[in-house]
Each structure stands twice: as structure tokens, then as C-alpha cells.
Design an enzyme around this catalytic site. Structure first.
Site: not given
Length: 172
Positions: A11-14, A152
Site C-alpha cells: 500500500g502506501c510506501f510511507w 494521514y
């Protein structure tokens, strides 16, 4: 060789980077793109150039095994969700493991087959040969560390990190 590399998309790389930055044995992390057209940018990725948001994980194999990394990877996201993690939706957020050697491929394949019994739905994580990793723009690197109060980060990444602290042994 003590340090090895694995490229993961969860999913989100962060989120992926923030989680792995907290794990003993992880030497270095970097976010980027892989699996699509050459020389991507964040804009081209979100517009569907075929690349996936990924994190490069450099680990000391004397401190943490690939299997433990894979275990954490599966627990930090939903490997049964196709092209979607939470509110992040699209092929750029799919679950993927990029391998570089046949030895890694065997470890990954055996591991996924072994843990499937713990899931009620099929694991849809793709296992792909790494062709090229493209480093993401500088403002994406260590995003959580640099922006912990951003919405986020507070509502998506912080709960993942809290879950990590509460499940520190990671065994299936």
C-alpha cells in the site's frame, strides 16, 4: 555478505517505511517505485503508469531473517486485498514482493504457501522479479518521521506503529 535487500509494496510506501524503520536488524529504508514504465514520478504513478509504491528494505541477515521480514510485511497490511489498502485504492497500492534471486523466490513462495492457512481469503500478494527500483522524490523519504502531525500520518501510520508495538513477536 551480511546485508541483503528486499523490495516490498504494502500500500502506501510511507507506512511501509515507517514500520520497517522501527525494526531491529533493518539497516536502511528508502521509498520508491517499481514494476512499471521507466523513470516514474509520483504524478505518473498515481496516474497509472503501472508502477507500485514500494520500500527498499536493507537488512542485516544476522539480526533478522527474510522470513521475519515477510511475516511483519503480511501483518502490517492486508495481503488478501486486491489493489487496495485502507483508503488507498489503485494498482499502485497493490501488495507485492520483488525478489532478486532464485533463493529469495523459493523462500518467499514457501513462506506464502505456509501462512495461507492463517487467512480465510486467498493471499493476493504478487511475487515478481525485480527489474528496476526507482527512488521516489526526496519529499517522500522518511515522510512519517518528517511529518508526524500530518493527518494521514496521525490517522493511518501511527495506528500501524501502535499495532507493531502491541504484537512484537510477530509469529503466526
Amino acid at each position: 555478505m551480511t546485508n541483503k535487500e528486499i523490495i516490498l509494496g504494502a500500500g502506501c510506501f510511507w507506512c511501509t517505511q515507517a514500520v520497517f524503520d522501527e525494526i531491529k536488524g533493518i539497516v536502511y529504508t528508502e521509498v520508491g517505485y517499481s514494476g512499471g514504465k521507466p523513470n516514474p514520478s509520483y504524478e505518473s504513478v498515481i496516474n497509472g503508469d503501472g508502477n507500485i509504491e514500494v520500500a527498499k528494505i536493507i537488512y542485516n541477515e544476522k539480526q533478522i531473517s527474510l522470513e521475519k521480514i515477510l511475516e511483519l510485511f503480511l501483518k502490517m497490511h492486508d495481503p488478501t486485498s486486491l489493489d487496495k489498502q485502507g483508503a488507498d485504492e489503485g494498482k499502485q497500492y497493490r501488495s507485492v514482493i520483488f525478489y532478486q534471486t532464485n533463493e529469495e523466490l523459493k523462500i518467499i513462495s514457501d513462506f506464502l504457501q505456509k501462512v495461507q492457512k492463517y487467512y480465510t481469503k486467498a493471499i493476493v500478494t504478487q511475487v515478481l522479479k525485480l527489474e528496476k527500483f526507482y527512488k521516489a522524490e526526496d519529499y517522500h523519504q522518511k515522510y512519517f518521521k518528517n511529518n508526524p502531525s500530518q493527518a494521514y500520518c496521525r490517522f493511518v501510520i501511527t495506528p500501524k506503529l501502535e499495532k507493531l508495538v502491541n504484537h512484537s513477536n510477530f509469529s503466526f
